[in-house]
Design a protein around this motif. Structure first.
Motif, PDB file in Angstrom:
ATOM      1  N   ARG A 165      28.353  45.886  13.770  1.00 40.76           N
ATOM      2  CA  ARG A 165      28.045  44.504  14.122  1.00 40.76           C
ATOM      3  C   ARG A 165      28.608  44.250  15.518  1.00 40.76           C
ATOM      4  N   THR A 166      27.868  43.488  16.311  1.00 42.30           N
ATOM      5  CA  THR A 166      28.321  43.168  17.671  1.00 42.30           C
ATOM      6  C   THR A 166      28.326  41.666  17.884  1.00 42.30           C
ATOM      7  N   THR A 167      29.152  41.247  18.833  1.00 44.13           N
ATOM      8  CA  THR A 167      29.212  39.852  19.270  1.00 44.13           C
ATOM      9  C   THR A 167      29.354  39.842  20.782  1.00 44.13           C
ATOM     10  N   ARG A 191      32.868  47.331  24.938  1.00 46.09           N
ATOM     11  CA  ARG A 191      31.555  46.860  25.360  1.00 46.09           C
ATOM     12  C   ARG A 191      30.504  47.883  24.951  1.00 46.09           C
ATOM     13  N   ILE A 201      36.165  49.686  18.376  1.00 49.19           N
ATOM     14  CA  ILE A 201      36.343  48.258  18.095  1.00 49.19           C
ATOM     15  C   ILE A 201      36.773  47.524  19.364  1.00 49.19           C
ATOM     16  N   GLY A 202      36.053  46.470  19.712  1.00 54.46           N
ATOM     17  CA  GLY A 202      36.358  45.684  20.908  1.00 54.46           C
ATOM     18  C   GLY A 202      35.744  46.222  22.182  1.00 54.46           C
ATOM     19  N   LYS A 236      29.898  43.107  22.566  1.00 51.72           N
ATOM     20  CA  LYS A 236      31.084  43.866  22.186  1.00 51.72           C
ATOM     21  C   LYS A 236      31.001  44.254  20.704  1.00 51.72           C
ATOM     22  N   GLU A 247      32.328  44.469  17.226  1.00 55.90           N
ATOM     23  CA  GLU A 247      33.366  43.799  16.436  1.00 55.90           C
ATOM     24  C   GLU A 247      33.620  44.517  15.111  1.00 55.90           C
ATOM     25  N   TYR A 248      32.660  45.332  14.687  1.00 58.35           N
ATOM     26  CA  TYR A 248      32.777  46.017  13.391  1.00 58.35           C
ATOM     27  C   TYR A 248      31.996  47.316  13.493  1.00 58.35           C
TER      28      TYR A 248
END
Length: 293
Positions: free
Chosen positions: A207-209, A241, A238-239, A212, A214-215
């Motif tokens: 999963r991205t936000t 880009r 994780i974290g 980036k 995130e999971y």
């Protein structure tokens, strides 16, 4: 010269329900449960497995279910690979399971081979293991004395070695619905395009936000004595880009232990593991973005 192996003699038992099967497994010495038998029959012919009694669990109602509940998806251990492929809801909500099943064997084999059998055979090349690992799946192990539930990562002890006790049967695979909320991809390299054992296979859920990660969950087979989760690589990503994944995935080389065998060299496996994980991660990100729209 024609070389063939003869199946040794055995007694056949067909219980009417799971409780009877568990009783038989406790009471009868030298017994093995059988569902599809695509691995067990071969192992008995070549003498790798010895069993004087086979307990047929292939048609037990308790083991043939696919159920979508609020928090979990329950898949019975005797569900066939083709049933997983044909289930529209699995294809829609957990596509990575259908992708892995489609990569295995021929249509004829997939109609008898079961998801539980692929897991319990505990081959380092088990193709259903990586997707179930990235889905944070748990396994229900049942005996006449009761049930216990363990994470799939703790099930594999070594090549063809599992956490299963002598009187236990794998009855259910439990997939958390929360883990299905991700972009996913399964990829595999074999010596042929289909009907082949993995040289290496990888499963990714992400999963991205805001560009980036995130999971992320990554699991592979055929690069260690058992299928593995790539925990160090996950931590590295994780974290990060999205444009950094090519560099960060190289961390994978530090946590895999491939060997050379008749299918591939250790060096080839190591290189391909990184490449297909990189590609699977990028496709998983694309799938997640499509899911968000």
């Amino acid at each position: 010269m024609i070389l063939f192996y003869q199946l040794p003699k055995f007694n056949y038992h067909k219980p009417k329900d799971l409780n009877e099967a568990l009783k038989l497994l406790k009471e009868i010495k030298d017994a093995k449960p059988i569902a599809g038998g695509t691995d067990l029959m071969v192992d008995m012919k070549i003498g790798r497995v010895k069993a004087g009694n086979l307990i047929d669990i292939s048609n037990l109602r308790e083991l043939r279910k696919i159920e979508f509940h609020k928090d979990n998806v329950i898949i019975g251990a005797a569900v066939t690979l083709q049933e997983i492929i044909n289930d529209e809801r699995i294809r829609r909500e957990i596509p990575i399971l259908a992708e892995a099943a489609e990569s295995m064997g021929s249509w004829q084999i997939r109609n008898v081979a079961t998801i539980g059998g692929n897991i319990c055979n505990a081959s380092p090349a088990a193709d259903m293991a990586p997707p179930l690992m990235v889905l944070n799946s748990k396994l229900k192990l049942s005996s006449i004395n009761g049930d216990r539930i363990i994470p799939i990562e703790k099930f594999f002890k070594g090549p063809r070695q599992t956490e299963l006790m002598a009187e236990e049967i794998l009855t259910e695979i439990i997939v958390p619905r929360e883990s299905c909320n991700a972009g996913m991809k399964f990829m595999k390299i074999g010596r042929r395009r289909a009907h082949t054992l993995s040289i290496v296979a990888t499963a990714v859920a992400v999963r991205t936000t805001e560009d980036k990660i995130e999971y992320v969950r990554i699991a592979l087979n055929s690069i260690a004595p058992t299928p593995i989760r790539a925990y160090k690589t996950e931590e590295e990503l994780i974290g990060s880009r999205i444009d950094e994944v090519d560099v960060k995935v190289k961390k994978l080389t530090e946590e895999i232990k491939p060997i050379s065998d008749v299918r591939a060299s250790a060096e080839y496996r190591r290189e391909m593991a990184v490449k297909i994980t990189m590609e699977a991660l990028k496709r998983s990100i694309e799938n997640w973005r499509c899911k968000e729209r």
